[in-house]
Design a protein around this motif. Sequence first.
Motif, PDB file in Angstrom:
ATOM      1  N   GLU A 264       0.822  -1.208   0.000  1.00 12.70           N
ATOM      2  CA  GLU A 264       0.000   0.000   0.000  1.00 12.70           C
ATOM      3  C   GLU A 264       0.857   1.260   0.000  1.00 12.70           C
ATOM      4  O   GLU A 264       0.418   2.313  -0.473  1.00 12.70           O
ATOM      5  N   THR A 265       2.076   1.173   0.522  1.00 18.51           N
ATOM      6  CA  THR A 265       2.982   2.322   0.515  1.00 18.51           C
ATOM      7  C   THR A 265       4.368   1.876   0.064  1.00 18.51           C
ATOM      8  O   THR A 265       4.751   0.713   0.252  1.00 18.51           O
ATOM      9  N   ALA A 274       1.928   6.746  -1.014  1.00 21.66           N
ATOM     10  CA  ALA A 274       0.789   5.847  -0.838  1.00 21.66           C
ATOM     11  C   ALA A 274       0.162   5.515  -2.191  1.00 21.66           C
ATOM     12  O   ALA A 274       0.060   6.375  -3.063  1.00 21.66           O
ATOM     13  N   ARG A 275      -0.233   4.264  -2.344  1.00 23.76           N
ATOM     14  CA  ARG A 275      -0.888   3.866  -3.595  1.00 23.76           C
ATOM     15  C   ARG A 275      -2.272   4.499  -3.662  1.00 23.76           C
ATOM     16  O   ARG A 275      -3.115   4.275  -2.791  1.00 23.76           O
ATOM     17  N   ASP A 276      -2.520   5.280  -4.706  1.00 22.94           N
ATOM     18  CA  ASP A 276      -3.819   5.944  -4.830  1.00 22.94           C
ATOM     19  C   ASP A 276      -4.581   5.525  -6.080  1.00 22.94           C
ATOM     20  O   ASP A 276      -5.711   5.959  -6.297  1.00 22.94           O
ATOM     21  N   ALA A 277      -3.961   4.680  -6.905  1.00 22.31           N
ATOM     22  CA  ALA A 277      -4.662   4.180  -8.086  1.00 22.31           C
ATOM     23  C   ALA A 277      -3.958   2.919  -8.575  1.00 22.31           C
ATOM     24  O   ALA A 277      -2.737   2.798  -8.483  1.00 22.31           O
ATOM     25  N   ARG A 300      -0.148   3.529  -9.204  1.00 18.96           N
ATOM     26  CA  ARG A 300       0.416   4.856  -8.987  1.00 18.96           C
ATOM     27  C   ARG A 300       0.500   5.133  -7.487  1.00 18.96           C
ATOM     28  O   ARG A 300      -0.476   4.937  -6.759  1.00 18.96           O
ATOM     29  N   TYR A 301       1.684   5.569  -7.058  1.00 17.20           N
ATOM     30  CA  TYR A 301       1.916   5.968  -5.668  1.00 17.20           C
ATOM     31  C   TYR A 301       2.213   7.464  -5.656  1.00 17.20           C
ATOM     32  O   TYR A 301       2.891   7.973  -6.569  1.00 17.20           O
ATOM     33  N   ASP A 303       2.403  11.410  -3.164  1.00 15.22           N
ATOM     34  CA  ASP A 303       2.108  12.301  -2.050  1.00 15.22           C
ATOM     35  C   ASP A 303       1.762  13.647  -2.669  1.00 15.22           C
ATOM     36  O   ASP A 303       1.421  13.719  -3.863  1.00 15.22           O
ATOM     37  N   GLN A 307       5.127  11.636  -7.695  1.00 14.25           N
ATOM     38  CA  GLN A 307       4.425  10.434  -8.148  1.00 14.25           C
ATOM     39  C   GLN A 307       5.426   9.335  -8.495  1.00 14.25           C
ATOM     40  O   GLN A 307       6.529   9.621  -8.974  1.00 14.25           O
TER      41      GLN A 307
END
Length: 335
Positions: A264-265, A274-277, A300-301, A303, A307
């Motif tokens: 997840e990160t 953090a993985r957001d997609a 995609r990770y 903050d 990216q």
Amino acid sequence: MDDLQQRILEIALQIPGYLGYEAKERRRDMDKYTRGTLSHKYDELHAALARIRAKAPLENAVDLENLDQKLLRLIARFETAPRGYAGWFDAAQIVEDDLDALTQFDAELANGVPELKAALDKLAAAFKSKQNIDEAIGECAETLDNLNAHFDEREQFLATGKKPAMTILPPNRPTESPLGALAEKKIVSPQLTALINLKLNDAVSYDGNDFIVSGKITYAISTGPFWAFLLQDSKNKSWLRVGPGDVVSMCQEIALNAPTPLPETIAYDKRSLARDASGQAKVSVEGAGGMKRGTVDYARYADAEAQLWIENFGNEIRSLYGQIIAIDELKIYRR
């Protein structure tokens, strides 16, 4: 003449030589021939859409790009048979209802050729008259959504040997709620539109460096397309990522040993990203060698400032990392 034979004759108007699937020994060849012929016909319609896009105003660029990706997705699916075909094609006997079901799927996809052509003709006329453009775009989108839905049903049928499950909703239901017409149309900035429409050999300046666009990847997912542009100067190359949404970043390829499954990160460059997609996208890749289509699994990770992308193209896994930038930091020069 029974209904099945009549339908086969009707399909043959769009697919000359179409014979159906009653004979076991020709089922695979007929399926391959059907998909290949329809792929070619829809490819011709894609060329027609490209001509419309070339003359359309920039304010419609995003909507037309969405149409382009829907059509490219359909063409790519014709070109690749899904897993699970073997059981259906190898069956010694197939009941008439199943033969009729598959033939009906083919009929819907074959009939889609003149339907989509008519919708594209209407779209071209709308741009010429500068009237009813949104309505014409919507008609094209609905036609393409229906065709992709029919292909979904055909794949499910061949993969499982079963007809698609019934739902409580009526057939041919709208893919989106009609109440969406009440929502305010999202306005895409001219700067973002200019980035989306970058072409090979255009020039981009960033942070005192001048680059040539030498490659373009268009990603198609259910929520809309996003892009990656390969930028090169005399010594270096970078990737300009545009989207999803209005996020823009300038990235470099990096060596990253990402664990499997992906976490997840990810810690990188003294950041916790953090993985957001994540998901799978259809891709069309343009470069010096022409255009190729396929799929990619991506994650995609991010903050607030950076990216990191991890992408698996099947025979190649690559990672990109870079800073999120403001659109006005870029300058574009058309070839």
